[in-house]
Design a protein around this motif. Sequence first.
Motif, PDB file in Angstrom:
ATOM      1  N   MET A 140    -174.051 -32.200 -35.286  1.00 59.24           N
ATOM      2  CA  MET A 140    -173.837 -31.513 -36.628  1.00 59.24           C
ATOM      3  C   MET A 140    -172.248 -31.965 -37.059  1.00 59.24           C
ATOM      4  O   MET A 140    -172.699 -32.393 -37.824  1.00 59.24           O
ATOM      5  CB  MET A 140    -173.909 -30.464 -36.469  1.00 59.24           C
ATOM      6  CG  MET A 140    -175.610 -29.877 -36.519  1.00 59.24           C
ATOM      7  SD  MET A 140    -176.729 -30.605 -37.420  1.00 59.24           S
ATOM      8  CE  MET A 140    -176.208 -28.815 -39.069  1.00 59.24           C
ATOM      9  N   ALA A 144    -174.894 -34.742 -39.814  1.00 61.23           N
ATOM     10  CA  ALA A 144    -175.142 -33.395 -40.664  1.00 61.23           C
ATOM     11  C   ALA A 144    -176.098 -34.292 -42.062  1.00 61.23           C
ATOM     12  O   ALA A 144    -177.143 -34.446 -41.962  1.00 61.23           O
ATOM     13  CB  ALA A 144    -174.551 -32.443 -40.508  1.00 61.23           C
ATOM     14  N   ILE A 147    -179.253 -35.927 -40.333  1.00 64.97           N
ATOM     15  CA  ILE A 147    -180.043 -35.159 -40.288  1.00 64.97           C
ATOM     16  C   ILE A 147    -180.425 -34.591 -40.991  1.00 64.97           C
ATOM     17  O   ILE A 147    -182.089 -33.925 -40.894  1.00 64.97           O
ATOM     18  CB  ILE A 147    -179.642 -34.151 -39.315  1.00 64.97           C
ATOM     19  CG1 ILE A 147    -178.535 -34.735 -38.194  1.00 64.97           C
ATOM     20  CG2 ILE A 147    -180.206 -33.179 -38.317  1.00 64.97           C
ATOM     21  CD1 ILE A 147    -177.662 -34.299 -36.786  1.00 64.97           C
ATOM     22  N   LEU A 148    -180.197 -34.164 -42.320  1.00 61.54           N
ATOM     23  CA  LEU A 148    -180.384 -32.822 -43.399  1.00 61.54           C
ATOM     24  C   LEU A 148    -181.358 -33.956 -44.087  1.00 61.54           C
ATOM     25  O   LEU A 148    -182.666 -33.530 -44.235  1.00 61.54           O
ATOM     26  CB  LEU A 148    -178.655 -32.598 -44.557  1.00 61.54           C
ATOM     27  CG  LEU A 148    -180.004 -31.817 -46.052  1.00 61.54           C
ATOM     28  CD1 LEU A 148    -178.758 -31.230 -46.203  1.00 61.54           C
ATOM     29  CD2 LEU A 148    -180.009 -32.990 -46.808  1.00 61.54           C
ATOM     30  N   LYS A 160    -183.294 -28.212 -42.757  1.00 59.78           N
ATOM     31  CA  LYS A 160    -182.886 -28.380 -43.819  1.00 59.78           C
ATOM     32  C   LYS A 160    -181.026 -27.138 -44.150  1.00 59.78           C
ATOM     33  O   LYS A 160    -180.507 -28.045 -44.418  1.00 59.78           O
ATOM     34  CB  LYS A 160    -183.369 -29.132 -44.348  1.00 59.78           C
ATOM     35  CG  LYS A 160    -183.010 -29.457 -45.914  1.00 59.78           C
ATOM     36  CD  LYS A 160    -184.430 -29.183 -47.031  1.00 59.78           C
ATOM     37  CE  LYS A 160    -183.611 -29.862 -48.154  1.00 59.78           C
ATOM     38  NZ  LYS A 160    -184.477 -29.976 -49.156  1.00 59.78           N
ATOM     39  N   ARG A 162    -180.040 -25.901 -42.676  1.00 60.06           N
ATOM     40  CA  ARG A 162    -178.546 -25.675 -40.958  1.00 60.06           C
ATOM     41  C   ARG A 162    -177.804 -26.559 -41.895  1.00 60.06           C
ATOM     42  O   ARG A 162    -176.526 -26.547 -41.947  1.00 60.06           O
ATOM     43  CB  ARG A 162    -179.531 -25.710 -39.787  1.00 60.06           C
ATOM     44  CG  ARG A 162    -178.091 -25.816 -38.375  1.00 60.06           C
ATOM     45  CD  ARG A 162    -178.746 -25.198 -37.444  1.00 60.06           C
ATOM     46  NE  ARG A 162    -179.673 -24.715 -36.797  1.00 60.06           N
ATOM     47  CZ  ARG A 162    -180.017 -24.091 -36.020  1.00 60.06           C
ATOM     48  NH1 ARG A 162    -179.364 -24.448 -35.075  1.00 60.06           N
ATOM     49  NH2 ARG A 162    -181.118 -23.290 -35.090  1.00 60.06           N
ATOM     50  N   CYS A 163    -178.161 -27.774 -42.186  1.00 61.39           N
ATOM     51  CA  CYS A 163    -177.562 -28.952 -42.237  1.00 61.39           C
ATOM     52  C   CYS A 163    -176.964 -28.672 -43.698  1.00 61.39           C
ATOM     53  O   CYS A 163    -175.136 -28.805 -43.465  1.00 61.39           O
ATOM     54  CB  CYS A 163    -178.109 -30.064 -42.616  1.00 61.39           C
ATOM     55  SG  CYS A 163    -179.017 -31.479 -40.981  1.00 61.39           S
ATOM     56  N   GLU A 164    -176.757 -28.049 -44.856  1.00 60.41           N
ATOM     57  CA  GLU A 164    -176.443 -27.238 -45.738  1.00 60.41           C
ATOM     58  C   GLU A 164    -175.180 -26.255 -45.219  1.00 60.41           C
ATOM     59  O   GLU A 164    -174.736 -27.060 -46.011  1.00 60.41           O
ATOM     60  CB  GLU A 164    -177.549 -27.074 -46.153  1.00 60.41           C
ATOM     61  CG  GLU A 164    -178.693 -27.603 -47.095  1.00 60.41           C
ATOM     62  CD  GLU A 164    -179.728 -27.307 -48.786  1.00 60.41           C
ATOM     63  OE1 GLU A 164    -179.057 -27.015 -49.848  1.00 60.41           O
ATOM     64  OE2 GLU A 164    -180.724 -27.050 -48.344  1.00 60.41           O
ATOM     65  N   HIS A 166    -174.035 -26.387 -43.236  1.00 60.91           N
ATOM     66  CA  HIS A 166    -173.158 -27.049 -41.878  1.00 60.91           C
ATOM     67  C   HIS A 166    -172.100 -27.542 -43.194  1.00 60.91           C
ATOM     68  O   HIS A 166    -170.862 -27.452 -42.926  1.00 60.91           O
ATOM     69  CB  HIS A 166    -173.249 -28.167 -40.918  1.00 60.91           C
ATOM     70  CG  HIS A 166    -172.304 -28.177 -40.302  1.00 60.91           C
ATOM     71  ND1 HIS A 166    -171.830 -27.867 -39.120  1.00 60.91           N
ATOM     72  CD2 HIS A 166    -171.910 -29.793 -39.823  1.00 60.91           C
ATOM     73  CE1 HIS A 166    -171.072 -28.561 -38.139  1.00 60.91           C
ATOM     74  NE2 HIS A 166    -171.117 -29.801 -39.058  1.00 60.91           N
TER      75      HIS A 166
END
Length: 236
Positions: A140, A144, A147-148, A160, A162-164, A166
């Motif tokens: 991440m 990230a 991954i998003l 998505k 969780r990526c935001e 992060h």
Amino acid sequence: MVDISPKSTNCADLLIMSKQKLKECDDFVNGKTTIHCKIKSLTRKQLTGNDIPERDLFHRQLEESFEEMLFSDFTFKVRGRKLAAHKNILAMRSPVFAAMFLHPTKEVQSGEVEIEDIDPDVFQELLRYMYTGSPQSTAMDVMAPGILAAANKYMLDQLKTRCETHLIRQMSAKNCLDLLTLTTHHPAEHLKKFAIDYFRRYPGEVMGTDNWKKMKEENPALLCDLHQMVFTAPTV
């Protein structure tokens, strides 16, 4: 004092004591007594297969399925790198994959599909999430944004989000412009809102970065669009 130190590994055996037996104890005075007991808690490493809670055991088995890929029945060829998976897991986790497997396409019949728009390491973390519910924290930190984008493509909304979260925590003048650009290609409203707010609060710092200078030279039209987006978006 009544001592009920463990003489058995069965908790039920330890906790059963009749009222009559308590009354017969020497320390039972005026209807009261004190019970001294020792409670031992097992750590996760000490648990045997029979002791592990069913949910934890199921999670561990999914992790093993991801690591070993025994009986896998589908292969992704991601920029030349092959990654195995199980169709039932993919279909359960992603509506995009579920729809894919419903139709007898060439890819489904061959059991292999090529993917060119995602980095292989990013796709591996996407698979890890679908099996285990969590990508690696180190991944991440580095991947990230990718991954998003992949989570958005395959409709993995929780990943998505969780990526935001992060990326919002990592936001700085150096990456603000990149994150704004990311949201123009892959809708991420929370990330977009925070990036716009960051730009408005620190315009001098953002426009003083190498990213700003590079985009000004290589893609001035996009830079103009981002600048307009920032200063015309409604204030919340």
